[in-house]
Design a protein around this motif. Structure first.
Motif, mmCIF file in Angstrom:
data_model
loop_
_atom_site.group_PDB
_atom_site.id
_atom_site.type_symbol
_atom_site.label_atom_id
_atom_site.label_comp_id
_atom_site.label_asym_id
_atom_site.label_seq_id
_atom_site.Cartn_x
_atom_site.Cartn_y
_atom_site.Cartn_z
ATOM 1 N N ALA A 20 40.194 51.806 32.162
ATOM 2 C CA ALA A 20 38.770 51.740 31.814
ATOM 3 C C ALA A 20 38.270 50.304 31.850
ATOM 4 O O ALA A 20 37.142 50.032 32.292
ATOM 5 C CB ALA A 20 38.534 52.348 30.438
ATOM 6 N N ALA A 21 39.098 49.364 31.391
ATOM 7 C CA ALA A 21 38.707 47.948 31.419
ATOM 8 C C ALA A 21 38.531 47.468 32.857
ATOM 9 O O ALA A 21 37.571 46.748 33.172
ATOM 10 C CB ALA A 21 39.757 47.110 30.702
ATOM 11 N N ILE A 22 39.441 47.862 33.741
ATOM 12 C CA ILE A 22 39.321 47.481 35.150
ATOM 13 C C ILE A 22 38.062 48.107 35.754
ATOM 14 O O ILE A 22 37.304 47.452 36.482
ATOM 15 C CB ILE A 22 40.574 47.930 35.935
ATOM 16 N N SER A 23 37.834 49.386 35.448
ATOM 17 C CA SER A 23 36.671 50.084 35.975
ATOM 18 C C SER A 23 35.376 49.447 35.493
ATOM 19 O O SER A 23 34.452 49.194 36.280
ATOM 20 C CB SER A 23 36.716 51.553 35.562
ATOM 21 N N LEU A 24 35.302 49.170 34.186
ATOM 22 C CA LEU A 24 34.089 48.557 33.636
ATOM 23 C C LEU A 24 33.909 47.149 34.183
ATOM 24 O O LEU A 24 32.777 46.727 34.483
ATOM 25 C CB LEU A 24 34.168 48.535 32.106
ATOM 26 N N GLY A 25 35.016 46.409 34.331
ATOM 27 C CA GLY A 25 34.924 45.076 34.914
ATOM 28 C C GLY A 25 34.389 45.122 36.335
ATOM 29 O O GLY A 25 33.569 44.283 36.742
ATOM 30 N N ARG A 26 34.845 46.119 37.091
ATOM 31 C CA ARG A 26 34.352 46.290 38.464
ATOM 32 C C ARG A 26 32.863 46.635 38.458
ATOM 33 O O ARG A 26 32.092 46.117 39.275
ATOM 34 C CB ARG A 26 35.151 47.410 39.147
ATOM 35 N N ILE A 27 32.470 47.495 37.539
ATOM 36 C CA ILE A 27 31.061 47.877 37.442
ATOM 37 C C ILE A 27 30.181 46.669 37.144
ATOM 38 O O ILE A 27 29.109 46.490 37.720
ATOM 39 C CB ILE A 27 30.882 48.949 36.347
ATOM 40 N N LEU A 28 30.647 45.811 36.231
ATOM 41 C CA LEU A 28 29.830 44.682 35.788
ATOM 42 C C LEU A 28 29.821 43.518 36.773
ATOM 43 O O LEU A 28 28.866 42.733 36.806
ATOM 44 C CB LEU A 28 30.329 44.194 34.426
ATOM 45 N N THR A 29 30.878 43.389 37.585
ATOM 46 C CA THR A 29 30.985 42.206 38.448
ATOM 47 C C THR A 29 30.719 42.487 39.921
ATOM 48 O O THR A 29 30.278 41.595 40.644
ATOM 49 C CB THR A 29 32.393 41.592 38.323
ATOM 50 N N LYS A 30 30.995 43.717 40.373
ATOM 51 C CA LYS A 30 30.800 44.013 41.790
ATOM 52 C C LYS A 30 29.313 44.135 42.106
ATOM 53 O O LYS A 30 28.566 44.782 41.362
ATOM 54 C CB LYS A 30 31.502 45.325 42.161
ATOM 55 N N PRO A 31 28.842 43.504 43.188
ATOM 56 C CA PRO A 31 27.440 43.676 43.578
ATOM 57 C C PRO A 31 27.119 45.153 43.799
ATOM 58 O O PRO A 31 27.865 45.873 44.461
ATOM 59 C CB PRO A 31 27.335 42.883 44.888
#
Length: 412
Positions: A20-31
């Motif tokens: 979930a942390a990886i997924s949320l990090g991707r959501i917040l940082t990926k354009p």
């Protein structure tokens, strides 16, 4: 035994917390491309503010008048994407989010991403409450972590789809329905703006005989239609015809349904198999509807999940709509022990849920290739439908309790 159970929960939270942390990090940082938000909500919203019917304008390939003076101080003379609008959502949702079209594209997209992240929490809360648990429990938090981890959830937020919003509204409507049919009906009306995904919620209202709530939901849809008809000076029947045309155009898009995956090369045989599957499911639903135990709460839950699984497999849904798979996973995680099953069967359910969740979470297309991955994804959904079908017949005849020990007020 208690120690082993505690270790299992620690392991689950560690694994799902990491994903979930990886997924949320991707959501917040990926354009974010926001391509669906642009096509479904933001661009069509300009037509609303300029007094036009957004559906007719999209079909006729009109362009909103420029320059546009946005509320955040930006003045735009051209639109950021050369994408044609496709407002396939019905009037209540189009009107509800028309204010986002008064903000410039970057601002509107960021606001919408924030709303969608909030909808992840609201959707998880509603699913957990529907199954008799609290979100702030170890079971509830596990469901939230799984939902944040799912590739469908990431795709909804990255593309700006309306899936999470309508699913959250649908499930919250089902949770609030017993205490307030009117409020539930309002939420269902908004959810039905994406009716191809959320019609199981309307069927649930009908089955529960929440006729007032269902009438409110239909009334909300009609009100939205009349509002657009009034300010755009377009007859309501014309707007309905435009909605139908939009729907037919949308059915040609690729997806993860059976006809586009496991049965893609089957021709007439594939169509026959889908029709047969649908007929069997319909017969089972009619049988259970006439059963003396039909109004038991767990049976109601099972019927909703069965219809949703069928929906995902038969209608042309893309991967982002499979965020609805959290209903099946939550059922197994939260309610497996309420069925008349041996411990071996329960462990088998947990194992399948773990395997299916892995397919619905991990980007296995890098390893398997797109074709095999899509087929595996659809196979897990088909297996989930089969398991749900089987579980429907494993409910104890005297069932009237959920795990919290509270009696079902609607049990006969």
């Amino acid at each position: 035994m208690k120690k082993a159970n505690k270790i299992s929960w620690v392991a689950l939270f560690t694994i799902m917390g990491f994903t979930a942390a990886i997924s949320l990090g991707r959501i917040l940082t990926k354009p974010k491309s926001g391509i669906d938000f642009y096509s479904l909500v933001w661009y069509p919203g300009h037509f609303i503010w300029q007094g036009m019917d957004p559906y007719g304008a999209a079909l006729e390939k009109r362009i909103p008048a420029t320059p546009v003076h946005y509320w955040d101080g930006v003045v735009e003379t051209k639109f950021p994407m050369p994408i044609e609008p496709m407002p396939t959502n019905l009037a209540p949702l189009v009107l509800l989010f028309a204010p986002l079209a008064r903000f410039s594209w970057p601002t509107a997209m960021n606001v919408w991403a924030g709303i969608n992240i909030g909808m992840v929490v609201l959707f998880a809360y509603s699913v957990v409450r529907f199954l008799g648990y609290r979100l702030l429990s170890k079971e509830g938090l596990l469901i939230l972590l799984i939902l944040f981890s799912m590739i469908a959830t990431r795709e909804v937020i990255e593309t700006g789809q309306t899936t999470l919003f309508v699913l959250a509204c649908m499930m919250l409507a089902l949770v609030l329905g017993p205490s307030s049919q009117s409020l539930g009906g309002i939420l269902l009306s908004v959810a039905l703006s994406k009716y191809s995904l959320t019609f199981p919620g309307a069927l649930y209202f009908l089955h529960k005989r929440w006729y007032r709530g269902l009438a409110v939901s239909i009334g909300g849809q009609l009100l939205g239609l009349l509002i657009i008809a009034a300010f755009s000076r377009t007859p309501p029947h014309v707007i309905l015809a435009e909605n139908l045309q939009m729907m037919l155009m949308h059915t040609q898009m690729p997806g993860l349904h059976l006809s586009a995956t496991l049965f893609s090369d089957g021709g007439p045989v594939a169509s026959t198999a889908v029709i047969l599957l649908s007929a069997i499911l319909a017969l089972v639903l009619v049988s259970k509807y006439r059963s003396a135990h039909f109004h038991r709460q767990l049976v109601d839950v099972m019927l909703l999940i069965l219809i949703m699984q069928w929906n995902l497999l038969v209608l042309p849904h893309r991967r982002y709509d499979h965020a609805a798979e959290i209903l099946f996973l939550a059922l197994i995680i939260l309610q497996a022990k309420t069925f008349s099953l041996s411990m071996t069967h329960i462990m088998g359910l947990y194992l399948f849920a773990a395997l299916a969740a892995s397919v619905w979470i991990l980007p296995l297309y890098y390893l398997l290739g797109e074709h095999l991955y899509r087929n595996l994804f659809a196979f897990c959904s088909l297996a989930a439908l089969g398991i749900s079908f089987w579980l429907l017949f494993q409910i104890r005849s005297d069932h009237g309790l959920f795990d919290d020990g509270k009696p079902d007020p609607e049990a006969g």
